[in-house]
Scaffold this active site. Structure first.
Site, PDB file in Angstrom:
ATOM      1  N   SER A 135       0.849  -1.183   0.000  1.00 27.90           N
ATOM      2  CA  SER A 135       0.000   0.000   0.000  1.00 27.90           C
ATOM      3  C   SER A 135       0.889   1.238   0.000  1.00 27.90           C
ATOM      4  CB  SER A 135      -0.866  -0.043   1.262  1.00 27.90           C
ATOM      5  OG  SER A 135      -1.620   1.126   1.402  1.00 27.90           O
ATOM      6  N   LYS A 163      -1.072  -0.830  -4.384  1.00 24.87           N
ATOM      7  CA  LYS A 163      -2.303  -0.104  -4.027  1.00 24.87           C
ATOM      8  C   LYS A 163      -1.945   1.342  -3.768  1.00 24.87           C
ATOM      9  CE  LYS A 163      -4.794  -0.101   0.362  1.00 24.87           C
ATOM     10  NZ  LYS A 163      -5.510  -0.969   1.314  1.00 24.87           N
ATOM     11  N   LEU A 164      -2.666   2.245  -4.440  1.00 28.37           N
ATOM     12  CA  LEU A 164      -2.429   3.676  -4.240  1.00 28.37           C
ATOM     13  C   LEU A 164      -3.507   4.247  -3.338  1.00 28.37           C
ATOM     14  CD1 LEU A 164      -1.749   4.847  -7.932  1.00 28.37           C
ATOM     15  CD2 LEU A 164      -0.074   4.082  -6.207  1.00 28.37           C
ATOM     16  N   LYS A 165      -3.099   5.028  -2.371  1.00 28.92           N
ATOM     17  CA  LYS A 165      -4.063   5.753  -1.545  1.00 28.92           C
ATOM     18  C   LYS A 165      -4.504   6.978  -2.345  1.00 28.92           C
ATOM     19  CE  LYS A 165      -4.139   3.477   2.414  1.00 28.92           C
ATOM     20  NZ  LYS A 165      -5.398   2.937   2.959  1.00 28.92           N
ATOM     21  N   ASP A 190      -7.358   3.013  -2.916  1.00 26.87           N
ATOM     22  CA  ASP A 190      -8.094   3.004  -1.645  1.00 26.87           C
ATOM     23  C   ASP A 190      -8.344   4.439  -1.209  1.00 26.87           C
ATOM     24  OD1 ASP A 190      -9.157   2.558   0.857  1.00 26.87           O
ATOM     25  OD2 ASP A 190      -7.394   1.530   1.683  1.00 26.87           O
ATOM     26  N   ASN A 192     -10.356   5.314   1.582  1.00 29.59           N
ATOM     27  CA  ASN A 192     -10.654   5.458   3.006  1.00 29.59           C
ATOM     28  C   ASN A 192     -11.792   6.453   3.264  1.00 29.59           C
ATOM     29  OD1 ASN A 192      -7.346   4.734   3.309  1.00 29.59           O
ATOM     30  ND2 ASN A 192      -8.731   3.688   4.701  1.00 29.59           N
ATOM     31  N   GLU A 215     -11.302   0.689  -3.336  1.00 26.37           N
ATOM     32  CA  GLU A 215     -11.612   0.317  -1.956  1.00 26.37           C
ATOM     33  C   GLU A 215     -12.223   1.494  -1.206  1.00 26.37           C
ATOM     34  OE1 GLU A 215      -8.048  -1.269  -0.194  1.00 26.37           O
ATOM     35  OE2 GLU A 215      -8.870  -1.262   1.838  1.00 26.37           O
ATOM     36  N   ASP A 240     -14.010  -2.027   2.873  1.00 19.04           N
ATOM     37  CA  ASP A 240     -13.087  -2.241   3.988  1.00 19.04           C
ATOM     38  C   ASP A 240     -13.818  -1.784   5.262  1.00 19.04           C
ATOM     39  OD1 ASP A 240     -11.102  -1.973   5.943  1.00 19.04           O
ATOM     40  OD2 ASP A 240      -9.698  -0.862   4.720  1.00 19.04           O
ATOM     41  N   LYS A 264     -10.286  -7.453   7.397  1.00 16.57           N
ATOM     42  CA  LYS A 264      -9.262  -7.156   8.412  1.00 16.57           C
ATOM     43  C   LYS A 264      -9.752  -7.775   9.707  1.00 16.57           C
ATOM     44  CE  LYS A 264      -7.458  -2.821   6.598  1.00 16.57           C
ATOM     45  NZ  LYS A 264      -7.745  -1.379   6.570  1.00 16.57           N
ATOM     46  N   GLY A 292      -4.246  -4.752   5.746  1.00 17.59           N
ATOM     47  CA  GLY A 292      -3.189  -4.576   6.735  1.00 17.59           C
ATOM     48  C   GLY A 292      -3.442  -3.351   7.590  1.00 17.59           C
TER      49      GLY A 292
HETATM   50  O1  SMG Z   1      -0.402  -2.799   6.721  1.00 22.85           O
HETATM   51  O2  SMG Z   1       0.132  -2.716   4.633  1.00 22.85           O
HETATM   52  C1  SMG Z   1      -0.451  -2.281   5.614  1.00 22.85           C
HETATM   53  C2  SMG Z   1      -1.295  -1.027   5.454  1.00 22.85           C
HETATM   54  C3  SMG Z   1      -2.323  -1.199   4.409  1.00 22.85           C
HETATM   55  O3  SMG Z   1      -3.309   0.726   3.454  1.00 22.85           O
HETATM   56  C4  SMG Z   1      -3.317  -0.062   4.365  1.00 22.85           C
HETATM   57  N1  SMG Z   1      -4.228   0.001   5.334  1.00 22.85           N
HETATM   58  O4  SMG Z   1      -7.494   1.283   4.747  1.00 22.85           O
HETATM   59  O5  SMG Z   1      -6.574  -0.477   4.025  1.00 22.85           O
HETATM   60  C5  SMG Z   1      -6.505   0.556   4.677  1.00 22.85           C
HETATM   61  C6  SMG Z   1      -5.250   1.011   5.371  1.00 22.85           C
HETATM   62  C7  SMG Z   1      -5.515   1.384   6.779  1.00 22.85           C
HETATM   63  C8  SMG Z   1      -4.336   1.871   7.491  1.00 22.85           C
HETATM   64  S1  SMG Z   1      -4.770   2.514   9.016  1.00 22.85           S
HETATM   65  C9  SMG Z   1      -3.452   3.437   9.459  1.00 22.85           C
HETATM   66 MG    MG Z   2      -8.600   0.253   3.195  1.00 22.97          MG
END
Ligand code: SMG
Ligand code: MG
Length: 369
Positions: A135, A163-165, A190, A192, A215, A240, A264, A292
């Site tokens: 990510s 995966k790109l935020k 993703d 969020n 996502e 998610d 998760k 993750g």
């Molecule tokens: O552990 O590789 C990892 C992080 C993956 O992007 C990731 N997680 O929304 O999926 C998600 C985010 C939440 C991170 S919370 C700080």
């Molecule tokens: Mg996510």
């Protein structure tokens, strides 16, 4: 099992680089571990709540408070307990899936270590290795060059999926650029929860990039909005944050709000609930993958084992220890040609380096029976 004591260990783990998402930037992780000592041995759990209530309403101080006041006293009340009893015992307490999940995890680790069964064997893993995805945060300097550099380093390291935020203002163009430079890499985004239903047409512009999925574009509560979006864009919608339990997973599928689920374990109250969601999705031919939460080697071990179950057909956020930490709490997890090896030892199959834990510990509380 008879519980003797729980230890709540809070550590500060610096990140190798800041991790920026649509909800904020993190420079280090506020890690909460739970170590249980029982008559059959010790077990470890890792709570995935964050320092601040940004990804979800749960946050580390809240998890610690609810564990001490309500959850640990309840699991210590019976003379004996099994990991399988935890969810029912704790059901009257609302919310706090991450705090509940860590108790179950620690007890299950102790139980499996004692019976010589690995996490993967217990849950029904069917593979020895799992493909590894990474990510990639929004660059701290908002620069495309920084993003390209980071993605390039992960592709060179062997990650098989990126995966790109994304967030409003950082979505179509970065995705276009990464797709242009890496035409064949499996790619997903993703958000969020950063968008509203008004952005559906805007996000449809991602359809041309052949993404595996988008996502959690909309707010956690907006199951209907996700169903509307899923009808209007061709990129598969993955949920998610919305999926907080088996029941919400079932509703999302019934309402066709998503085509894929990111499971998760901490978000749904533990690995046993995660397995139930996996089974439901397998039965309905809905692909799942393991998300993750910047876990240390403790949580990572369990996530890798879960990812080896048959329904986990989408690459997970299963990166190597060095993606986030220069020093892990276990032997580091490393990539082997883009794959991670599923631990084979009993329980989580890892050994916690207690010296490293001690050197990073900020607070330690012991709760005795
Ligand atoms: O552990 O590789 C990892 C992080 C993956 O992007 C990731 N997680 O929304 O999926 C998600 C985010 C939440 C991170 S919370 C700080
Ligand atoms: Mg996510």
């Amino acid at each position: 099992m008879k519980i003797e004591k729980f230890e709540l260990i809070r550590l500060e783990m610096p990140l190798v680089r800041p991790f920026r998402t649509s909800f904020g930037v993190e420079y280090g992780r506020d890690v909460l571990l739970l170590k249980v000592t029982t008559d059959v041995g010790v077990g470890w759990g890792e709570c995935v709540s964050g320092r601040d209530p940004l990804y979800s309403p749960e946050y580390v101080d809240g998890s610690i408070d609810v564990l001490q006041r309500f959850l640990l006293p309840r699991v210590m009340a019976p003379a004996e307990i099994a990991a399988e009893d935890v969810a029912d015992l704790l059901r009257p307490i609302r919310g706090y899936p991450m705090a509940k999940g860590v108790i179950e995890m620690a007890l299950l680790d102790a139980q499996l270590r004692n019976s010589g069964v690995s996490w993967g064997q217990h849950f029904g893993a069917t593979r020895d290795t799992v493909p590894s995805g990474v990510s990639v945060g929004i660059p701290a300097d908002d620069s495309m060059a920084t993003l390209v550099e980071e993605v390039k380093s992960y592709v060179e390291a062997g990650y098989v999926r990126i995966k790109l935020k994304i967030q409003p203002g950082w979505d179509i163009e970065p995705t276009r650029e990464i797709r242009r430079l890496f035409p064949d890499i499996p790619l997903q985004v993703d958000a969020n929860q950063a968008y509203t239903r008004d952005s559906i047409r805007h996000l449809a512009q991602l359809d041309e990039f052949n993404l595996l999925l988008i996502e959690q574009p909309l707010r956690e509560e907006d199951i209907l909005g996700h169903a509307m979006m899923a009808r209007e864009i061709s990129t598969p919608v993955c949920l998610d944050e919305t999926v907080v339990s088996f029941e919400t997973a079932e509703q999302c599928l019934d309402l066709e709000a998503c085509a894929i689920i990111n499971i998760k374990p901490g978000r749904v109250g533990g690995y046993l609930e995660a397995k139930r969601i996996h089974d439901l999705c397998l039965e309905r031919h809905i692909p799942v993958w393991c998300g993750g939460m910047l876990e240390t080697g403790i949580g990572r071990a369990a996530n890798i084992a879960m990812s080896a179950l048959p329904g986990y057909t989408v690459v997970g956020d299963i990166s190597e220890s060095a993606r986030f930490y220069s020093q892990d709490l276990t032997a580091p997890f490393v990539l082997d040609e883009g794959y991670m090896h599923v631990p084979t030892g009993a329980g989580l199959g890892i050994e916690v380096n207690e010296q490293t834990v001690a050197s990073l510990t900020r607070s330690l509380q012991t709760v005795r029976k």
